[in-house]
Scaffold this motif. Structure first.
Motif, PDB file in Angstrom:
ATOM      1  N   PHE B 121       0.873  -1.229   0.028  1.00 31.30           N
ATOM      2  CA  PHE B 121       0.222   0.060   0.133  1.00 31.30           C
ATOM      3  C   PHE B 121       1.371   1.147   0.009  1.00 31.30           C
ATOM      4  O   PHE B 121       2.336   1.492   0.478  1.00 31.30           O
ATOM      5  CB  PHE B 121      -0.845   0.279   1.011  1.00 31.30           C
ATOM      6  CG  PHE B 121      -1.897  -1.119   1.250  1.00 31.30           C
ATOM      7  CD1 PHE B 121      -3.258  -0.547   0.753  1.00 31.30           C
ATOM      8  CD2 PHE B 121      -1.959  -1.658   2.088  1.00 31.30           C
ATOM      9  CE1 PHE B 121      -4.206  -0.921   0.884  1.00 31.30           C
ATOM     10  CE2 PHE B 121      -2.543  -2.430   2.469  1.00 31.30           C
ATOM     11  CZ  PHE B 121      -3.750  -2.776   1.383  1.00 31.30           C
ATOM     12  N   TRP B 122       0.595   2.909  -1.192  1.00 31.02           N
ATOM     13  CA  TRP B 122       1.059   3.461  -0.957  1.00 31.02           C
ATOM     14  C   TRP B 122       0.255   4.646  -0.562  1.00 31.02           C
ATOM     15  O   TRP B 122      -0.909   4.942  -1.133  1.00 31.02           O
ATOM     16  CB  TRP B 122       2.092   4.143  -1.674  1.00 31.02           C
ATOM     17  CG  TRP B 122       3.251   1.887  -2.146  1.00 31.02           C
ATOM     18  CD1 TRP B 122       3.855   2.097  -1.434  1.00 31.02           C
ATOM     19  CD2 TRP B 122       2.584   1.276  -2.644  1.00 31.02           C
ATOM     20  NE1 TRP B 122       4.305   1.866  -2.147  1.00 31.02           N
ATOM     21  CE2 TRP B 122       3.950   0.610  -2.502  1.00 31.02           C
ATOM     22  CE3 TRP B 122       1.162   1.496  -3.758  1.00 31.02           C
ATOM     23  CZ2 TRP B 122       3.442  -0.267  -3.682  1.00 31.02           C
ATOM     24  CZ3 TRP B 122       1.229   0.305  -4.275  1.00 31.02           C
ATOM     25  CH2 TRP B 122       2.843  -0.818  -4.526  1.00 31.02           C
ATOM     26  N   LYS B 123       0.701   5.355   0.465  1.00 37.11           N
ATOM     27  CA  LYS B 123      -0.829   6.635   0.783  1.00 37.11           C
ATOM     28  C   LYS B 123      -0.142   8.127   0.497  1.00 37.11           C
ATOM     29  O   LYS B 123       0.837   8.599   0.225  1.00 37.11           O
ATOM     30  CB  LYS B 123      -0.199   7.191   2.700  1.00 37.11           C
ATOM     31  CG  LYS B 123      -1.118   6.102   3.157  1.00 37.11           C
ATOM     32  CD  LYS B 123      -1.195   6.502   5.199  1.00 37.11           C
ATOM     33  CE  LYS B 123      -1.465   5.601   5.941  1.00 37.11           C
ATOM     34  NZ  LYS B 123      -0.513   5.013   6.732  1.00 37.11           N
ATOM     35  N   LEU B 124      -0.842   8.851  -0.228  1.00 34.46           N
ATOM     36  CA  LEU B 124      -0.718  10.681  -0.862  1.00 34.46           C
ATOM     37  C   LEU B 124      -1.665  10.666  -0.040  1.00 34.46           C
ATOM     38  O   LEU B 124      -2.689  10.957   0.449  1.00 34.46           O
ATOM     39  CB  LEU B 124      -1.401  10.328  -1.933  1.00 34.46           C
ATOM     40  CG  LEU B 124      -1.369  11.286  -3.070  1.00 34.46           C
ATOM     41  CD1 LEU B 124       0.237  11.568  -3.969  1.00 34.46           C
ATOM     42  CD2 LEU B 124      -2.085  10.780  -4.467  1.00 34.46           C
ATOM     43  N   GLU B 125      -0.964  11.704   0.790  1.00 34.33           N
ATOM     44  CA  GLU B 125      -1.213  12.735   1.394  1.00 34.33           C
ATOM     45  C   GLU B 125      -1.625  14.256   0.268  1.00 34.33           C
ATOM     46  O   GLU B 125      -0.791  14.493  -0.695  1.00 34.33           O
ATOM     47  CB  GLU B 125      -0.375  13.106   2.426  1.00 34.33           C
ATOM     48  CG  GLU B 125      -0.123  12.602   3.557  1.00 34.33           C
ATOM     49  CD  GLU B 125       0.522  12.855   4.687  1.00 34.33           C
ATOM     50  OE1 GLU B 125       0.673  11.908   5.405  1.00 34.33           O
ATOM     51  OE2 GLU B 125       1.281  13.672   4.336  1.00 34.33           O
ATOM     52  N   GLU B 126      -3.357  14.818   0.334  1.00 34.33           N
ATOM     53  CA  GLU B 126      -3.660  15.691  -0.081  1.00 34.33           C
ATOM     54  C   GLU B 126      -3.163  16.600   1.393  1.00 34.33           C
ATOM     55  O   GLU B 126      -4.034  16.980   2.341  1.00 34.33           O
ATOM     56  CB  GLU B 126      -4.553  15.592  -0.615  1.00 34.33           C
ATOM     57  CG  GLU B 126      -5.291  15.096  -1.540  1.00 34.33           C
ATOM     58  CD  GLU B 126      -6.337  14.958  -2.187  1.00 34.33           C
ATOM     59  OE1 GLU B 126      -7.075  16.040  -2.041  1.00 34.33           O
ATOM     60  OE2 GLU B 126      -6.234  13.779  -2.434  1.00 34.33           O
ATOM     61  N   VAL B 127      -2.369  17.861   0.651  1.00 35.84           N
ATOM     62  CA  VAL B 127      -2.438  19.432   1.489  1.00 35.84           C
ATOM     63  C   VAL B 127      -2.264  20.793   0.676  1.00 35.84           C
ATOM     64  O   VAL B 127      -1.487  20.826  -0.383  1.00 35.84           O
ATOM     65  CB  VAL B 127      -0.997  19.049   2.418  1.00 35.84           C
ATOM     66  CG1 VAL B 127      -1.095  20.389   3.042  1.00 35.84           C
ATOM     67  CG2 VAL B 127      -0.905  18.009   3.285  1.00 35.84           C
ATOM     68  N   ASP B 128      -3.480  21.491   0.862  1.00 35.42           N
ATOM     69  CA  ASP B 128      -4.293  22.600   0.123  1.00 35.42           C
ATOM     70  C   ASP B 128      -3.664  22.192  -1.307  1.00 35.42           C
ATOM     71  O   ASP B 128      -3.226  22.484  -2.102  1.00 35.42           O
ATOM     72  CB  ASP B 128      -2.834  23.549   0.483  1.00 35.42           C
ATOM     73  CG  ASP B 128      -2.138  23.708   1.697  1.00 35.42           C
ATOM     74  OD1 ASP B 128      -3.427  24.617   2.123  1.00 35.42           O
ATOM     75  OD2 ASP B 128      -1.316  24.353   2.134  1.00 35.42           O
ATOM     76  N   GLY B 129      -4.718  21.290  -1.756  1.00 31.17           N
ATOM     77  CA  GLY B 129      -5.161  20.843  -3.096  1.00 31.17           C
ATOM     78  C   GLY B 129      -3.780  20.536  -3.891  1.00 31.17           C
ATOM     79  O   GLY B 129      -3.800  19.398  -5.057  1.00 31.17           O
ATOM     80  N   GLU B 130      -2.681  19.846  -2.854  1.00 31.42           N
ATOM     81  CA  GLU B 130      -1.345  19.040  -3.586  1.00 31.42           C
ATOM     82  C   GLU B 130      -1.128  17.565  -2.661  1.00 31.42           C
ATOM     83  O   GLU B 130      -1.623  17.092  -2.028  1.00 31.42           O
ATOM     84  CB  GLU B 130      -0.455  19.809  -3.034  1.00 31.42           C
ATOM     85  CG  GLU B 130       0.007  21.200  -3.992  1.00 31.42           C
ATOM     86  CD  GLU B 130       1.261  21.288  -5.076  1.00 31.42           C
ATOM     87  OE1 GLU B 130       2.164  20.845  -4.775  1.00 31.42           O
ATOM     88  OE2 GLU B 130       0.906  22.455  -5.737  1.00 31.42           O
ATOM     89  N   GLY B 131      -0.667  16.783  -3.619  1.00 28.37           N
ATOM     90  CA  GLY B 131      -0.591  15.604  -3.983  1.00 28.37           C
ATOM     91  C   GLY B 131       0.839  14.730  -3.167  1.00 28.37           C
ATOM     92  O   GLY B 131       2.055  15.326  -4.077  1.00 28.37           O
ATOM     93  N   LYS B 132       1.113  14.434  -2.109  1.00 27.12           N
ATOM     94  CA  LYS B 132       2.714  13.962  -1.596  1.00 27.12           C
ATOM     95  C   LYS B 132       3.119  12.716  -1.099  1.00 27.12           C
ATOM     96  O   LYS B 132       1.994  12.283  -0.736  1.00 27.12           O
ATOM     97  CB  LYS B 132       2.822  15.244  -0.473  1.00 27.12           C
ATOM     98  CG  LYS B 132       4.653  14.658  -0.830  1.00 27.12           C
ATOM     99  CD  LYS B 132       5.044  15.939   0.629  1.00 27.12           C
ATOM    100  CE  LYS B 132       6.224  15.640   0.976  1.00 27.12           C
ATOM    101  NZ  LYS B 132       6.498  15.694   2.238  1.00 27.12           N
TER     102      LYS B 132
END
Lengths: 83, 158
Positions: B121-132
């Protein structure tokens, strides 16, 4: 040979999967990564740091010296971050 | 039992089903992982979990078999979600049932530690509309490594 890419490797390469003709000289996971790195700028970026790339052969983790053949499904991805 | 799914799960119903009509079971230990609203120093708006269909199930089944071989368990349950989740959402449920609490507690911790380093599994975090993409943590590797010693001799002392 079917190749799969996940997470930021997929983003950098720009493909979730691709099918390649495996050159006869490429017989291990490590050789495949080195060969793929020459395919495009995106591939080069994705495979730039071997320590941050993991591999699975037919859905089991494989190390750089693992043998591969044309019928294998090979996946490259970053270290996993589930849970 | 392994479930990899997009939809949410009902913890109460899942745990009740795990021990229903299993009167040899005296202990149910469980862990529930939730999406937090922080990503570093920023506020997280969403988290997307990507996975490798097929390999995920395969690795979780191996994990289940490993737990069953190491501890005197009755059953193991792992539910892991994928897709876009919001803060407060449930990500993972892990449970182990046994006659006594020690095996259940230890197996549950083992399942989570190994899941974090082995399940694709891999997590993509969304902060201020940007994915990291989230980077793997060395802490997680260390937590998983502690189970690599021989843990098969868990005593049933209760």
């Amino acid at each position: 040979m079917k190749l799969l890419y996940f997470a930021w490797l997929r983003d950098r390469i720009g493909l979730a999967e691709e099918t390649i003709e495996l050159p006869e000289s490429v017989t291990t996971v490590g050789q495949l990564a080195t060969w793929l790195a020459q395919k495009s700028d995106g591939h080069a970026e994705a495979f730039a740091d071997p320590n941050s790339v993991r591999c699975a052969v037919n859905m089991d983790y494989a190390r750089a010296d693992a043998a591969i053949g044309p019928d294998d499904e090979i996946a490259f991805f970053p270290p996993v971050t589930g849970g | 039992m392994i479930k990899v799914q997009q939809e949410d799960f009902d913890v109460g119903a899942e745990l009740a089903a795990l021990s229903r009509d299993r009167h040899q079971v005296g202990a149910v230990a469980s862990f529930i992982g939730l999406v937090r609203d922080v990503a570093g120093d920023s506020e997280l708006s969403a988290m997307t979990l990507e996975h490798y269909p097929g390999m995920t199930e395969r690795q979780l089944q191996k994990l289940e078999a490993e737990a069953l071989s190491r501890w005197p368990l009755d059953r193991v349950l792992i539910i892991h979600r994928y897709g876009r989740l919001l803060p407060g959402d449930q990500i993972v449920l892990c449970a182990a049932t046994s006659a006594h609490r020690e095996a259940s507690f230890e197996a549950c911790a083992f399942l989570m530690d190994w899941l974090k380093t082995k399940a694709p599994f891999w997590k993509l975090e969304e902060v201020d509309g940007e994915g990291k993409w989230v980077a793997a943590r060395q802490d997680d590797d260390a937590a998983a490594a502690r189970w690599q010693t021989d843990k098969t001799n868990v005593k049933q002392t209760e």
